[in-house]
Write an enzyme that holds these catalytic residues in place. Sequence first.
Site, short mmCIF file in Angstrom:
data_model
loop_
_atom_site.label_atom_id
_atom_site.label_comp_id
_atom_site.label_asym_id
_atom_site.label_seq_id
_atom_site.Cartn_x
_atom_site.Cartn_y
_atom_site.Cartn_z
N GLN A 50 38.31 17.62 34.44
CA GLN A 50 38.82 18.44 35.29
C GLN A 50 40.08 17.97 35.89
O GLN A 50 41.12 18.88 36.20
CB GLN A 50 37.94 18.79 36.60
CG GLN A 50 36.64 19.52 36.42
CD GLN A 50 37.17 20.99 36.19
OE1 GLN A 50 38.33 21.55 36.20
NE2 GLN A 50 36.28 21.86 35.63
N CYS A 83 27.51 24.82 34.12
CA CYS A 83 26.36 24.46 33.50
C CYS A 83 25.14 24.75 34.25
O CYS A 83 24.03 24.64 33.75
CB CYS A 83 26.28 22.85 33.09
SG CYS A 83 27.81 22.53 31.89
N SER A 96 38.70 17.35 28.00
CA SER A 96 38.37 18.60 27.15
C SER A 96 39.45 19.56 27.11
O SER A 96 40.27 19.86 27.94
CB SER A 96 37.29 18.97 27.71
OG SER A 96 36.51 20.27 27.07
N THR A 137 32.50 16.58 9.85
CA THR A 137 33.87 17.27 9.60
C THR A 137 34.73 17.68 10.55
O THR A 137 34.20 18.32 11.75
CB THR A 137 33.53 18.48 8.63
OG1 THR A 137 32.91 17.62 7.19
CG2 THR A 137 35.03 18.81 8.44
N GLY A 166 33.84 17.69 26.22
CA GLY A 166 33.77 16.93 27.25
C GLY A 166 32.38 16.39 27.34
O GLY A 166 32.13 15.33 27.69
N THR A 167 31.42 17.22 27.33
CA THR A 167 29.98 16.75 27.08
C THR A 167 29.80 15.70 26.31
O THR A 167 29.03 14.53 26.44
CB THR A 167 28.93 17.95 27.11
OG1 THR A 167 29.09 18.75 28.20
CG2 THR A 167 27.61 17.37 26.91
#
Length: 383
Positions: free
Chosen positions: A179, A325, A199, A237, A70-71
């Site tokens: 979320q 985080c 994510s 890749t 997600g980041t």
Amino acid sequence: MAIYLDHAATTPVHPEVRQAMLPYLDDYFGNPSSMHRFGRAVRQAVDEARDKLAGVLGAEPGEIVFTSGGTEADNFALIGAALSGKKRGKDHLITSAVEHHAVLDTCRHLERLGFRVTYLPVDETGEVRLDALREAIDDRTALVSVMYGNNEVGTLQPVEAIGELARENGALFHTDAVQAFGYEPLNVRELPVDLLSVSSHKINGPKGVGALYVAKGVSLTPHMYGGSQEMRRRAGTENVPGIVGFGKAAEIAAASRAEHLEQARRCREAMIRAWEREGIDFVVNGHPHRHLPHILNVSFPGAETETLLMNLDLEGVACSSGSACTSGTLEVSHVLKAMNLPEAVLRSAIRFSFGRGNTVEEVTRAAETAARIVRRLTGKKAG
């Protein structure tokens, strides 16, 4: 037995997801960019996973870009849109004060590059003020980025209204739906979104893989170079086992969404009812009605967040202070600060988040454990 109530941080991999991934950790090891049979076999698996995720989101396969999580999806959306917009004379971005750091830190980076960024205020429930957006947006706004549902307090944002305002003013709209994925009916054909981040590890898939929906016709400047993967939008890749797992996890999440939703609601309600029975002082943070069902952010005035977390962990209950985080720091949550909550509420907030495997019985035990700890820390007897 330990009780895991930190599913907003990460979730355990679903057994069916693990089974789907195993062949691509062993027999099917080829590079999907290779033209020989070893490559073609895994290329097909990546394409099938893309089809599954696209189907769940209501997108076309070509609109899905796989990322490392997600980041990276958030970074790609913001930086890609900013750089692309700058070519057209658009140097302004708008976000909210309660975004995940993947968005906020990226915006600060863009400010250092010369972009203007407006951080929208929120009300005491964590909801973005639409009047502030109307005032801030202008003809130089390249992108509006506001999350779908908050990762700390669960508040759902008015994404439909935000998206329409962005379109009326010629700006792209990105929403971080990490979320919300698996709980909200995310259909990009029905939502006024141009970019949407999701994510894998939030929906019982593997870590290290995510995706960005990029609507057809939207131009993003690539953020990684060195190959032609992901339709020349994201070099490198592909993480084949992770992508296969993500596709399977998305398929399972879509099929079980109603059941998952009800389970989360029951767990949330059971925890609140237990504290009411215990007679302790607590405050639920976030919007009282428009919120993600699996996130419960609560404050226990008179106790301290870090002390609460340590004591809960010693008693076998895993939860957090908010975003994974920023856990481990003593800083007060930027989300709760932006909501202008009282100091006693800010300093005693913890987040419980529910997911696959949690039961009402164990959630009730966790709530009773928390109540016992709160009484011990505050010196207040059962009421």
